[in-house]
Design a protein around this motif. Sequence first.
Motif: not given
Length: 302
Positions: A123-124, A165-169, A181-182
């Motif tokens: 997720f980087c 933060y990390y956003k998923r699709a 989108p991711t």
Amino acid sequence: MLAGFLDTSDEWIVTRTGIHTRRLLSGETLRELALKAARAAMDASGLRPQDIDYLICSNVANSYVSPSLGSIILGPLGCCCPTFDMNGACAGLVYALDVADAFLKSKDVKNILVVAAEQPSRFCNWHDRATSVLFGDGASALVVTRGEGFFDFRLTGNTHTDVMYYKRAMEPTPYDCVKEPTTPLVMEGREVFRLAVEASIQDVDTLLERNGMKGSDIDLFLLHQANMRIIECIREHLEQPREKFPTNIQKYGNTSSASIGILIDELSRAGELKDGATLMLSAFGGGFVTGAALLKWSSITY
Ligand code: ACO
């Protein structure tokens, strides 16, 4: 290798973070890594799969949103107990231990398997030098058994969605046609650094004060391995010797919630975790959430 495609250098990474090497999954999967850690913990505890009453997995993200990572590894482990995943970010292991402790006190359970398995490399953003140089993949596991091990926990949380933060699709619906989108990991490094040092110090000080202890009463401080300079700031505040702050970030980078468990495993195998040792665990992660645990170490078969 990183300097081959990013505007960075080994010198910058080592000086600013303390990281020399890290491991990333390539041929192996996170499921396999989690299983390896879980099996090693079960072997070390001498328990059989049917002795495990609960499986708690700490995981920020894996390729399945559902089923949980716990469900995915439960069958191959030969267990058929309840399981669920927790996302306490990099503080996830401490959160899972807190839940395990509460379950041991309130439910009819004796042995809880806690597995922390993380693949931050996926997720980087590998074009972002500010984040991709920090993380490594890893897994760790502990069997927590009813006893007198935990003295106290302190967990905190507040909302700083913007600093990390990390956003998923997300799929579009008939009512909301925007397909999301991711967004790979976004991080305000300096702000996370500041929050991490401030929060960890508060957690540790609170636990010491609440239990009538001083820094010198703690045998080992096992801190989340995110940045050597963060660990050093906390150590300086506590005015404790370096030997009490073992580290392995040099070898693995930041493995998110797996980091403290990997440290415990290495110390345990090296014979450096003595039965009866007083340990202070402290971790922080995206959210912003923090968790610290004060416990007496007791190994079963190591
Ligand atoms: N290589 C070379 N230069 C870089 C790199 C890199 N990989 N990354 C950033 N820089 C540059 C910046 O662009 C900046 O350049 P500028 O001065 O020209 O603007 C300069 O280096 C200094 O950047 P800072 O962000 O101020 O550097 P800092 O000393 O704060 O170190 C770091 C950055 C390592 C990210 C640090 O802030 C940190 O560790 N923060 C905490 C991160 C963390 O722990 N995250 C995870 C927490 S939760 C969890 O574990 C999931």
